[in-house]
Design an enzyme around this catalytic site. Structure first.
Site, PDB file in Angstrom:
ATOM      1  N   PRO A  38       0.786  -1.221   0.000  1.00 37.25           N
ATOM      2  CA  PRO A  38       0.000   0.000   0.000  1.00 37.25           C
ATOM      3  C   PRO A  38       0.828   1.286   0.000  1.00 37.25           C
ATOM      4  CG  PRO A  38      -0.126  -1.109   2.133  1.00 37.25           C
ATOM      5  CD  PRO A  38       0.521  -2.056   1.177  1.00 37.25           C
ATOM      6  N   ASN A  39       0.317   2.243  -0.733  1.00 36.38           N
ATOM      7  CA  ASN A  39       0.866   3.613  -0.834  1.00 36.38           C
ATOM      8  C   ASN A  39       2.116   3.706  -1.711  1.00 36.38           C
ATOM      9  OD1 ASN A  39      -1.107   4.792   0.989  1.00 36.38           O
ATOM     10  ND2 ASN A  39      -0.046   3.673   2.597  1.00 36.38           N
ATOM     11  N   ARG A  56       4.955  10.933  -2.857  1.00 38.99           N
ATOM     12  CA  ARG A  56       4.806  10.662  -1.432  1.00 38.99           C
ATOM     13  C   ARG A  56       6.124  10.890  -0.674  1.00 38.99           C
ATOM     14  NH1 ARG A  56       4.801   4.554   1.009  1.00 38.99           N
ATOM     15  NH2 ARG A  56       4.280   5.191   3.127  1.00 38.99           N
ATOM     16  N   TYR A  59      11.299   8.635   0.537  1.00 36.23           N
ATOM     17  CA  TYR A  59      11.127   7.524  -0.408  1.00 36.23           C
ATOM     18  C   TYR A  59      11.685   7.793  -1.809  1.00 36.23           C
ATOM     19  CZ  TYR A  59       8.044   5.799   3.260  1.00 36.23           C
ATOM     20  OH  TYR A  59       7.545   5.357   4.458  1.00 36.23           O
ATOM     21  N   ASN A  78       8.070  -5.556  -1.084  1.00 41.46           N
ATOM     22  CA  ASN A  78       8.044  -4.425  -0.161  1.00 41.46           C
ATOM     23  C   ASN A  78       6.619  -4.369   0.371  1.00 41.46           C
ATOM     24  OD1 ASN A  78       7.942  -2.060   1.246  1.00 41.46           O
ATOM     25  ND2 ASN A  78       9.020  -0.837  -0.293  1.00 41.46           N
ATOM     26  N   ALA A 124       3.349  -0.718   4.768  1.00 37.48           N
ATOM     27  CA  ALA A 124       2.829  -0.675   6.149  1.00 37.48           C
ATOM     28  C   ALA A 124       2.366  -2.049   6.645  1.00 37.48           C
ATOM     29  CB  ALA A 124       1.691   0.337   6.242  1.00 37.48           C
ATOM     30  N   GLU A 161      12.554  -9.422   1.728  1.00 40.58           N
ATOM     31  CA  GLU A 161      11.784  -8.234   2.134  1.00 40.58           C
ATOM     32  C   GLU A 161      12.638  -6.997   1.845  1.00 40.58           C
ATOM     33  OE1 GLU A 161      10.657  -8.533   6.288  1.00 40.58           O
ATOM     34  OE2 GLU A 161      10.520  -6.355   6.479  1.00 40.58           O
ATOM     35  N   HIS A 220      12.773  -2.651   1.890  1.00 39.45           N
ATOM     36  CA  HIS A 220      12.217  -1.338   2.233  1.00 39.45           C
ATOM     37  C   HIS A 220      13.108  -0.268   1.650  1.00 39.45           C
ATOM     38  CE1 HIS A 220       9.420  -3.172   4.997  1.00 39.45           C
ATOM     39  NE2 HIS A 220      10.422  -3.908   5.431  1.00 39.45           N
ATOM     40  N   ARG A 234      13.726   4.911  12.053  1.00 41.74           N
ATOM     41  CA  ARG A 234      12.472   5.671  12.049  1.00 41.74           C
ATOM     42  C   ARG A 234      11.655   5.361  13.315  1.00 41.74           C
ATOM     43  NH1 ARG A 234       9.648   5.058   6.453  1.00 41.74           N
ATOM     44  NH2 ARG A 234       8.546   6.882   7.288  1.00 41.74           N
TER      45      ARG A 234
HETATM   46  C1  DQA Z   1       8.411   1.135   3.598  1.00 38.54           C
HETATM   47  C2  DQA Z   1       8.547   1.377   5.114  1.00 38.54           C
HETATM   48  C3  DQA Z   1       7.210   1.176   5.821  1.00 38.54           C
HETATM   49  O1  DQA Z   1       7.356   1.403   7.210  1.00 38.54           O
HETATM   50  C4  DQA Z   1       6.176   2.138   5.286  1.00 38.54           C
HETATM   51  O2  DQA Z   1       4.916   1.894   5.867  1.00 38.54           O
HETATM   52  C5  DQA Z   1       6.084   2.118   3.794  1.00 38.54           C
HETATM   53  C6  DQA Z   1       7.298   1.979   2.999  1.00 38.54           C
HETATM   54  C7  DQA Z   1       9.716   1.464   2.846  1.00 38.54           C
HETATM   55  O3  DQA Z   1       9.819   1.049   1.690  1.00 38.54           O
HETATM   56  O4  DQA Z   1      10.589   2.141   3.375  1.00 38.54           O
HETATM   57  O5  DQA Z   1       5.009   2.330   3.235  1.00 38.54           O
HETATM   58  O6  DQA Z   1       8.128  -0.235   3.395  1.00 38.54           O
END
Ligand code: DQA
Length: 144
Positions: free
Chosen positions: A9-10, A17, A22, A73, A76, A97, A99, A106
């Site tokens: 998501p997002n 964003r 990011y 990835n 959240a 995984e 990120h 963070r």
């Molecule tokens: C993320 C880190 C997560 O905590 C966050 O909710 C994201 C992006 C990253 O790529 O740094 O949406 O996965």
């Protein structure tokens, strides 16, 4: 080798964003770059992004016996989703995984992952190049 790259998501909002966290590249730009890189390694890659947990779970189920490796990835859902963990375990497809940001630098709620202990590895804090490192590692793991 068939690899599936999943973004949660997002991440469709990348580029717009929180660019200081990011980066300024859109997901489309990142994926175009990754597709070329995967091709150069002889890796066949497919891409899924969804904001819906059930779509990610269905995508993982559909990968059963079709996909050799998953790079994900989970965004959240990393910090919330037992269901995503169970989906990955249910298909027994190895995964890395990724990120973009360094989640350990963070908020404390980002420092727990429901996936990390069952992943082959975790890459964080290196921006979009982390996806490429994960693809190269996946190829090495499957080749050796
Ligand atoms: C993320 C880190 C997560 O905590 C966050 O909710 C994201 C992006 C990253 O790529 O740094 O949406 O996965």
């Amino acid at each position: 080798m068939n690899l599936l790259l999943i973004n949660g998501p997002n991440l469709n909002m990348l580029g717009k964003r929180e660019p200081e966290t990011y980066g300024s590249q859109s997901l489309e730009q990142i994926n175009t770059d990754i597709e070329q890189y995967a091709k150069s390694l002889g890796v066949t890659i497919s891409f899924v992004q969804s904001n819906a947990e059930h779509v990610l779970i269905d995508t993982i189920h559909d990968a059963f016996q079709k996909i050799d490796f998953i790079v994900i990835n989970p965004s959240a859902f990393t910090h919330t989703s037992v269901a995503l963990r169970d989906a990955l375990l249910s298909v027994a497809i190895p995964f890395i995984e990724v990120h973009l940001s360094n989640v350990h630098a963070r908020e404390s709620f980002r420092q727990h992952s429901y996936l990390s202990d069952v992943a082959q590895g975790v890459i964080c804090g290196l921006g979009a190049q982390g996806y490429k490192f994960a693809i190269a590692a996946a190829k090495n793991l499957l080749d050796n």
